[in-house]
Design a protein around this motif. Sequence first.
Motif, PDB file in Angstrom:
ATOM      1  N   ARG A 201       0.816  -1.222   0.000  1.00  0.00           N
ATOM      2  CA  ARG A 201       0.000   0.000   0.000  1.00  0.00           C
ATOM      3  C   ARG A 201       0.846   1.268   0.000  1.00  0.00           C
ATOM      4  O   ARG A 201       0.335   2.359  -0.174  1.00  0.00           O
ATOM      5  CB  ARG A 201      -0.924   0.005   1.224  1.00  0.00           C
ATOM      6  CG  ARG A 201      -2.098  -0.949   1.093  1.00  0.00           C
ATOM      7  CD  ARG A 201      -2.923  -0.973   2.356  1.00  0.00           C
ATOM      8  NE  ARG A 201      -2.475  -1.988   3.283  1.00  0.00           N
ATOM      9  CZ  ARG A 201      -2.974  -2.166   4.491  1.00  0.00           C
ATOM     10  NH1 ARG A 201      -3.930  -1.372   4.928  1.00  0.00           N
ATOM     11  NH2 ARG A 201      -2.539  -3.125   5.282  1.00  0.00           N
ATOM     12  N   VAL A 202       2.133   1.133   0.248  1.00  0.00           N
ATOM     13  CA  VAL A 202       3.018   2.298   0.366  1.00  0.00           C
ATOM     14  C   VAL A 202       4.089   2.237  -0.722  1.00  0.00           C
ATOM     15  O   VAL A 202       4.836   1.263  -0.818  1.00  0.00           O
ATOM     16  CB  VAL A 202       3.681   2.342   1.761  1.00  0.00           C
ATOM     17  CG1 VAL A 202       4.664   3.494   1.864  1.00  0.00           C
ATOM     18  CG2 VAL A 202       2.614   2.472   2.856  1.00  0.00           C
ATOM     19  N   ARG A 203       4.168   3.273  -1.536  1.00  0.00           N
ATOM     20  CA  ARG A 203       5.111   3.291  -2.662  1.00  0.00           C
ATOM     21  C   ARG A 203       6.474   3.873  -2.285  1.00  0.00           C
ATOM     22  O   ARG A 203       7.422   3.795  -3.048  1.00  0.00           O
ATOM     23  CB  ARG A 203       4.524   4.112  -3.809  1.00  0.00           C
ATOM     24  CG  ARG A 203       3.249   3.543  -4.411  1.00  0.00           C
ATOM     25  CD  ARG A 203       2.448   4.599  -5.120  1.00  0.00           C
ATOM     26  NE  ARG A 203       1.980   5.632  -4.194  1.00  0.00           N
ATOM     27  CZ  ARG A 203       1.364   6.736  -4.560  1.00  0.00           C
ATOM     28  NH1 ARG A 203       1.167   6.981  -5.845  1.00  0.00           N
ATOM     29  NH2 ARG A 203       0.950   7.611  -3.665  1.00  0.00           N
ATOM     30  N   LEU A 204       6.576   4.509  -1.128  1.00  0.00           N
ATOM     31  CA  LEU A 204       7.817   5.187  -0.739  1.00  0.00           C
ATOM     32  C   LEU A 204       8.926   4.182  -0.454  1.00  0.00           C
ATOM     33  O   LEU A 204       8.754   3.263   0.339  1.00  0.00           O
ATOM     34  CB  LEU A 204       7.573   6.042   0.518  1.00  0.00           C
ATOM     35  CG  LEU A 204       6.438   7.075   0.430  1.00  0.00           C
ATOM     36  CD1 LEU A 204       6.194   7.702   1.790  1.00  0.00           C
ATOM     37  CD2 LEU A 204       6.778   8.146  -0.603  1.00  0.00           C
ATOM     38  N   PRO A 205      10.094   4.335  -1.056  1.00  0.00           N
ATOM     39  CA  PRO A 205      11.199   3.404  -0.816  1.00  0.00           C
ATOM     40  C   PRO A 205      11.986   3.747   0.456  1.00  0.00           C
ATOM     41  O   PRO A 205      11.923   4.869   0.964  1.00  0.00           O
ATOM     42  CB  PRO A 205      12.088   3.608  -2.049  1.00  0.00           C
ATOM     43  CG  PRO A 205      11.863   5.041  -2.431  1.00  0.00           C
ATOM     44  CD  PRO A 205      10.421   5.328  -2.109  1.00  0.00           C
ATOM     45  N   ILE A 206      12.733   2.748   0.943  1.00  0.00           N
ATOM     46  CA  ILE A 206      13.658   2.989   2.049  1.00  0.00           C
ATOM     47  C   ILE A 206      14.848   3.769   1.502  1.00  0.00           C
ATOM     48  O   ILE A 206      15.473   3.374   0.528  1.00  0.00           O
ATOM     49  CB  ILE A 206      14.143   1.662   2.664  1.00  0.00           C
ATOM     50  CG1 ILE A 206      12.976   0.927   3.344  1.00  0.00           C
ATOM     51  CG2 ILE A 206      15.279   1.907   3.663  1.00  0.00           C
ATOM     52  CD1 ILE A 206      13.323  -0.463   3.861  1.00  0.00           C
ATOM     53  N   LEU A 207      15.168   4.895   2.168  1.00  0.00           N
ATOM     54  CA  LEU A 207      16.275   5.739   1.712  1.00  0.00           C
ATOM     55  C   LEU A 207      17.452   5.729   2.690  1.00  0.00           C
ATOM     56  O   LEU A 207      18.574   6.043   2.310  1.00  0.00           O
ATOM     57  CB  LEU A 207      15.779   7.177   1.497  1.00  0.00           C
ATOM     58  CG  LEU A 207      14.708   7.325   0.409  1.00  0.00           C
ATOM     59  CD1 LEU A 207      14.155   8.740   0.395  1.00  0.00           C
ATOM     60  CD2 LEU A 207      15.261   6.953  -0.958  1.00  0.00           C
ATOM     61  N   LEU A 208      17.178   5.376   3.954  1.00  0.00           N
ATOM     62  CA  LEU A 208      18.280   5.282   4.921  1.00  0.00           C
ATOM     63  C   LEU A 208      17.975   4.168   5.913  1.00  0.00           C
ATOM     64  O   LEU A 208      16.862   4.073   6.425  1.00  0.00           O
ATOM     65  CB  LEU A 208      18.476   6.604   5.676  1.00  0.00           C
ATOM     66  CG  LEU A 208      19.713   6.628   6.587  1.00  0.00           C
ATOM     67  CD1 LEU A 208      20.403   7.978   6.563  1.00  0.00           C
ATOM     68  CD2 LEU A 208      19.360   6.272   8.037  1.00  0.00           C
TER      69      LEU A 208
END
Length: 279
Positions: A201-208
């Motif tokens: 449901r969440v498109r935001l990737p892991i960035l850190l």
Amino acid sequence: MTLLHAYLTALVLAILPQPAEAQRPPVILSTTTSTQDSGLLDVLVPLFERQTGYSVKTIAVGSGQALALAARGEADVVLAHAPGLEKKYVADGKMLNRRLVMYNDFVIIGPANDPAKIKGTKKAADAMKAIASTGSRFVSRGDNSGTHTLEKALWKLAGVEPQAGWYIESGQGMGATLGIADDRNAYTLTDRGTYLAFQKRVRLPILLEGDKPLLSIYSVMEVNPSNGPKVNTAGGNAFADFMVSADVQKIVKTFGVDKYGQALFVPVAGMNEEEVGGP
């Protein structure tokens, strides 16, 4: 006479106290939204109920609220992930026998185009500083949870006071906060377990990820019976013992592997915080 006898027998049985097993008061578990949202409690609570005969009522809120409820005698056992806050409650005598159960880690997620350019940054505090300096949107739980407590510590390390405009407080649990961050295409801090559970449901990737301060340690605590007259001490203690039992630790070790390709938590019952490694 036979009918009368049957009626009287039924009446007596209705009046007589039921076996102690059936009379057991429910166990009120005060816990974090991340244990609920990850789906772990959906597995563990029914198992506990089958094994013990207790029923469990789960109140999933931020760690701060979970501890405050128990301190008022409104819960029987607490499962939280705010070590500093937990230790204060233990020192004050409100919580007893704090034991480590498991850990996972926090990650910072955000827009794929990464306007603050935090991808590749090693330190979470540096990433927070970059988010603030670029005025990039950040969604905070703002609910005094373990996640919110860590977030505030990271802003402090970064020397930043979050500002209205780019800083959004959801006042909600982790799952709802992830949804808001996704809708706003914003950065947020989340525990890995809830993120994986909401990945579709969440498109935001892991960035850190991977910075030591992002470690998230969960502990179970018994509630001091002097906190209130309704504290179910026996039930609360039984649930606490259950969480650190070998059988539950085995379940924790593999929970999530079949669905996400990796375990959501690492079991650490019997260990001290100093022994708990990084993610």
